[in-house]
Write an enzyme that holds these catalytic residues in place. Structure first.
Site, PDB file in Angstrom:
ATOM      1  N   GLU A   1     -16.124-101.568  29.803  1.00  0.00           N
ATOM      2  CA  GLU A   1     -15.574-100.842  30.965  1.00  0.00           C
ATOM      3  C   GLU A   1     -14.074-101.055  30.913  1.00  0.00           C
ATOM      4  O   GLU A   1     -13.615-102.188  31.065  1.00  0.00           O
ATOM      5  CB  GLU A   1     -16.121-101.422  32.272  1.00  0.00           C
ATOM      6  CG  GLU A   1     -17.605-101.246  32.481  1.00  0.00           C
ATOM      7  CD  GLU A   1     -17.988 -99.815  32.740  1.00  0.00           C
ATOM      8  OE1 GLU A   1     -17.120 -98.993  33.104  1.00  0.00           O
ATOM      9  OE2 GLU A   1     -19.174 -99.505  32.554  1.00  0.00           O
TER      10      GLU A   1
ATOM     11  N   LYS B   1     -17.097-115.900  30.933  1.00  0.00           N
ATOM     12  CA  LYS B   1     -15.680-116.237  30.782  1.00  0.00           C
ATOM     13  C   LYS B   1     -14.864-115.356  31.724  1.00  0.00           C
ATOM     14  O   LYS B   1     -14.672-114.169  31.470  1.00  0.00           O
ATOM     15  CB  LYS B   1     -15.225-116.011  29.329  1.00  0.00           C
ATOM     16  CG  LYS B   1     -13.776-116.376  29.116  1.00  0.00           C
ATOM     17  CD  LYS B   1     -13.056-115.227  28.455  1.00  0.00           C
ATOM     18  CE  LYS B   1     -11.589-115.169  28.601  1.00  0.00           C
ATOM     19  NZ  LYS B   1     -10.937-115.509  29.837  1.00  0.00           N
TER      20      LYS B   1
ATOM     21  N   CYS C   1      -8.933-100.263  38.401  1.00  0.00           N
ATOM     22  CA  CYS C   1      -9.190 -99.368  37.268  1.00  0.00           C
ATOM     23  C   CYS C   1      -9.275 -97.928  37.765  1.00  0.00           C
ATOM     24  O   CYS C   1      -8.992 -96.991  37.025  1.00  0.00           O
ATOM     25  CB  CYS C   1     -10.464 -99.772  36.555  1.00  0.00           C
ATOM     26  SG  CYS C   1     -11.854 -99.963  37.668  1.00  0.00           S
TER      27      CYS C   1
ATOM     28  N   GLU D   1      -1.769 -96.243  31.233  1.00  0.00           N
ATOM     29  CA  GLU D   1      -2.122 -97.053  32.407  1.00  0.00           C
ATOM     30  C   GLU D   1      -1.021 -98.069  32.700  1.00  0.00           C
ATOM     31  O   GLU D   1      -0.679 -98.884  31.848  1.00  0.00           O
ATOM     32  CB  GLU D   1      -3.448 -97.780  32.165  1.00  0.00           C
ATOM     33  CG  GLU D   1      -3.962 -98.466  33.413  1.00  0.00           C
ATOM     34  CD  GLU D   1      -5.253 -99.241  33.192  1.00  0.00           C
ATOM     35  OE1 GLU D   1      -5.338 -99.989  32.207  1.00  0.00           O
ATOM     36  OE2 GLU D   1      -6.168 -99.102  34.029  1.00  0.00           O
TER      37      GLU D   1
HETATM   38  P1  NAD Z   1      -7.534-107.804  29.847  1.00  0.00           P
HETATM   39  O1  NAD Z   1      -8.089-106.857  28.850  1.00  0.00           O
HETATM   40  O2  NAD Z   1      -6.211-108.389  29.582  1.00  0.00           O
HETATM   41  O3  NAD Z   1      -8.542-109.043  30.018  1.00  0.00           O
HETATM   42  C1  NAD Z   1      -9.909-108.869  30.334  1.00  0.00           C
HETATM   43  C2  NAD Z   1     -10.677-110.100  29.902  1.00  0.00           C
HETATM   44  O4  NAD Z   1     -10.644-110.171  28.469  1.00  0.00           O
HETATM   45  C3  NAD Z   1     -10.067-111.411  30.422  1.00  0.00           C
HETATM   46  O5  NAD Z   1     -11.091-112.315  30.757  1.00  0.00           O
HETATM   47  C4  NAD Z   1      -9.312-111.898  29.199  1.00  0.00           C
HETATM   48  O6  NAD Z   1      -9.100-113.298  29.184  1.00  0.00           O
HETATM   49  C5  NAD Z   1     -10.254-111.473  28.089  1.00  0.00           C
HETATM   50  N1  NAD Z   1      -9.663-111.456  26.753  1.00  0.00           N
HETATM   51  C6  NAD Z   1      -8.347-111.351  26.419  1.00  0.00           C
HETATM   52  N2  NAD Z   1      -8.212-111.429  25.077  1.00  0.00           N
HETATM   53  C7  NAD Z   1      -9.444-111.567  24.553  1.00  0.00           C
HETATM   54  C8  NAD Z   1      -9.959-111.700  23.233  1.00  0.00           C
HETATM   55  N3  NAD Z   1      -9.157-111.740  22.168  1.00  0.00           N
HETATM   56  N4  NAD Z   1     -11.291-111.795  23.058  1.00  0.00           N
HETATM   57  C9  NAD Z   1     -12.116-111.752  24.133  1.00  0.00           C
HETATM   58  N5  NAD Z   1     -11.699-111.666  25.409  1.00  0.00           N
HETATM   59  C10 NAD Z   1     -10.378-111.571  25.621  1.00  0.00           C
HETATM   60  O7  NAD Z   1      -7.588-107.071  31.259  1.00  0.00           O
HETATM   61  P2  NAD Z   1      -7.064-107.588  32.653  1.00  0.00           P
HETATM   62  O8  NAD Z   1      -5.585-107.585  32.667  1.00  0.00           O
HETATM   63  O9  NAD Z   1      -7.780-108.858  33.035  1.00  0.00           O
HETATM   64  O10 NAD Z   1      -7.618-106.439  33.627  1.00  0.00           O
HETATM   65  C11 NAD Z   1      -6.983-105.219  33.803  1.00  0.00           C
HETATM   66  C12 NAD Z   1      -7.636-104.139  32.972  1.00  0.00           C
HETATM   67  O11 NAD Z   1      -9.016-104.073  33.266  1.00  0.00           O
HETATM   68  C13 NAD Z   1      -7.090-102.753  33.285  1.00  0.00           C
HETATM   69  O12 NAD Z   1      -6.939-102.039  32.079  1.00  0.00           O
HETATM   70  C14 NAD Z   1      -8.181-102.121  34.137  1.00  0.00           C
HETATM   71  O13 NAD Z   1      -8.213-100.711  34.110  1.00  0.00           O
HETATM   72  C15 NAD Z   1      -9.394-102.715  33.517  1.00  0.00           C
HETATM   73  N6  NAD Z   1     -10.519-102.658  34.428  1.00  0.00           N
HETATM   74  C16 NAD Z   1     -11.508-101.769  34.161  1.00  0.00           C
HETATM   75  C17 NAD Z   1     -12.585-101.654  35.038  1.00  0.00           C
HETATM   76  C18 NAD Z   1     -13.704-100.684  34.779  1.00  0.00           C
HETATM   77  O14 NAD Z   1     -14.775-100.886  35.325  1.00  0.00           O
HETATM   78  N7  NAD Z   1     -13.506 -99.656  33.987  1.00  0.00           N
HETATM   79  C19 NAD Z   1     -12.636-102.461  36.181  1.00  0.00           C
HETATM   80  C20 NAD Z   1     -11.597-103.353  36.410  1.00  0.00           C
HETATM   81  C21 NAD Z   1     -10.550-103.454  35.531  1.00  0.00           C
END
Ligand code: NAD
Length: 509
Positions: free
Chosen positions: A266, A191, A300, A399
């Site tokens: 992550e 997904k 991130c 963040e």
């Molecule tokens: P997000 O948490 O909003 O979404 C991540 C994923 O989770 C998306 O596919 C989203 O649709 C899904 N999601 C949302 N609600 C959900 C639910 N209820 N159940 C299951 N899945 C759900 O994050 P984002 O805005 O897409 O990305 C940015 C974030 O990701 C930042 O906090 C960044 O630091 C983090 N990030 C971390 C790493 C790492 O390796 N540590 C790498 C890249 C990004």
């Protein structure tokens, strides 16, 4: 093609009728069962609709999981070197299509073309690295404490894995999960983030073309709760491999806890670069600029805190300001653009909110802090620098995920390390110094999964472990050999060829 001119002069690639894309389930491209769809939009120009995608729900997830479960029975027995051959073929296709994929990535996600090429290159690196594991996946053999007994451990796949990914590395991050999970013998329901379904679709198309059997990799696009929650609730999914925000990661963890579903997380960061008085100032400024404003700060590992020793603070502030002023915002396909848009309107609003919070907290806004409509019709925000930030201010603790960085003055290395560590996250840190003793002290004491010396907080390579401490993760590491511990479990095997009962710990001779 109906071209749209952006303020930077670049032509966006808008088609008159956006193409409709489909889910990929059991080897077939199909719409959501509900027939519902959503749009993916170019963040540099919201009038440019990149494509229309299935707004899937539980029915689609359940069908994808059933397909993945069925495919697992054969895929787990398909020899790992043969699984790897499919990945090698995919890697070759990614190389051939790198440029076109990178251009689509820029259009859908917004990062500038050079960075988009880097995103695709990371896929190539990861796919080849994971494919190499097809002829390794090493276990251990070790002597038994008993005579005529053989002891070993082997890695076995988990079964059906759910991969949930963010939009900021829309191709690289899926590859970090999917390529090793496949070579280990798992099948997948994938997904992607709703902001970047096209890039995810291209990724899956290439694996299909490389020869992946039906059902081994299934793509289900749609919203976080409609698709994501259905995955968390499905008992046939044995592991959720998640990358995203801490809030959603916590939800994933809580939702999977009652069924003991495995979870690898992550999550976010608030990454610090320390600059000591003896640092190479120009090098540090280069690194901070790239770390803070590359990908419009939406990494991130972005440099969102700059902890500077007081002796060099005024010069560093001056140089950074001068360089930040020279950054050109605009559409990422425009060759002279340095910083693209942020991903969407709600992200822009979140950044604006933090700029206001920072000012209310008493931090000095040195540069930026505003939307940048002159860069184009999309979601552009000026590179923003806060000066004289106190370590406990919210802009130095939370963040923001945008082109905003905070300069924090400190007296010495000891204070710098304390400030760097006094935070809930632990992803990436960097230190600029010419003093090898201080560099090693920092390497030892910085509480983060990654530490760079005389290099920015961003720059991970796929053959080294990647992940964070504290609230950034839950103890796993992606990439490198370390990721095999996420996607397999150990089976320990004892083979007794003594033809008699031998009791461990008791029959000692
Ligand atoms: P997000 O948490 O909003 O979404 C991540 C994923 O989770 C998306 O596919 C989203 O649709 C899904 N999601 C949302 N609600 C959900 C639910 N209820 N159940 C299951 N899945 C759900 O994050 P984002 O805005 O897409 O990305 C940015 C974030 O990701 C930042 O906090 C960044 O630091 C983090 N990030 C971390 C790493 C790492 O390796 N540590 C790498 C890249 C990004």
């Amino acid at each position: 093609m109906v071209g749209t001119q952006t303020a930077t002069g670049a032509q966006t690639e808008q088609t008159s009728t956006p193409k409709e894309f489909k889910n990929y389930i059991n080897g077939k491209w199909q719409p959501a069962k509900s027939g519902k769809t959503f749009q993916s939009i170019n963040p540099a120009n919201p009038a440019d609709i990149v494509g229309i995608f299935p707004a899937s729900d539980k029915q689609d997830v359940d069908e994808a999981v059933a397909a993945a479960k069925k495919a697992y029975e054969d895929w787990r027995l398909y020899p790992a070197p043969k699984r790897a051959e499919i990945l090698f073929r995919a890697g070759q296709i990614f190389i051939e299509r790198k440029e076109e994929l990178a251009r689509e990535l820029t259009r859908e996600m917004g990062k500038v073309l050079a960075e988009a090429r880097g995103d695709v290159q990371e896929v190539i690196d990861m796919v080849f690295y994971a494919a190499g594991e097809g002829r390794r996946l090493f276990g251990q053999t070790t002597p038994s404490e008993l005579r005529n007994k053989f002891a070993m451990s082997v890695r076995v796949p988990l079964g059906v894995i759910g991969c949930i990914t963010p939009w900021n590395f829309p191709m690289a991050i899926p590859s970090w999960k999917i390529a090793p999970a496949l070579v280990c013998g798992n099948t997948i329901v994938f997904k992607p983030a709703s902001d970047t379904p096209l890039v995810a679709t291209r990724f899956v198309e290439i694996l299909e073309e490389a020869g992946l059997p039906p059902g081994v990799l299934n793509l289900v696009t749609g919203g976080g709760s409609a698709v994501g929650d259905a995955m968390l609730e499905n008992p046939e999914i044995k592991l959720i491999s998640f990358t995203g925000s801490c809030d959603v990661g916590r939800h994933v963890n809580e939702k999977c806890a009652p069924s003991f579903k495995r979870v690898s997380l992550e999550m976010g960061g608030k990454n610090a670069t320390i600059v000591l008085d003896d640092a190479n100032l120009d090098l540090a400024v280069d690194g901070i600029l790239w770390g803070a404003f590359g990908t419009a700060g939406q990494r991130c590992t972005a440099t969102s805190r700059v902890i500077v020793q007081k002796g060099i603070y005024p010069q560093l502030r001056e140089k950074l300001l001068e360089r930040a002023k020279s950054l050109k915002l605009g559409y990422g396909l425009d060759a002279n653009v340095d910083v693209g848009p942020v991903i969407n309107e709600s992200s822009l609003k979140k950044i604006e909110k933090y700029v206001q919070i920072g000012q209310e907290e008493g931090a000095k806004l040195l540069f930026g802090g505003q939307r940048a409509p002159e860069a184009g019709p999309g979601w552009f925000f000026q590179p923003t620098i806060f000066d004289e930030v106190k370590p406990n201010m919210r802009i130095a603790q939370e963040e923001i995920f945008g082109p905003v960085t905070a300069l924090i003055p400190v007296s010495d290395l000891k204070e710098a390390l304390h400030v760097a560590n006094d935070i809930e996250f632990g992803l990436s840190t960097a230190i600029y110094t010419k003093d090898v003793n201080k560099a090693f002290e920092a390497v030892r004491d910085l509480e983060s999964g990654l530490t760079y010396v005389n290099a920015p907080t961003i720059g991970a390579e796929v053959h080294l472990p990647f992940g964070g401490t504290k609230n950034t993760g839950n103890g796993h590491r992606e990439a490198a050999e370390a990721c095999l511990d996420i996607f397999t479990e150990w089976k320990t095997v004892y083979i007794d060829y003594s033809d008699k009962l031998q009791r461990a710990q008791i029959d000692i001779e």
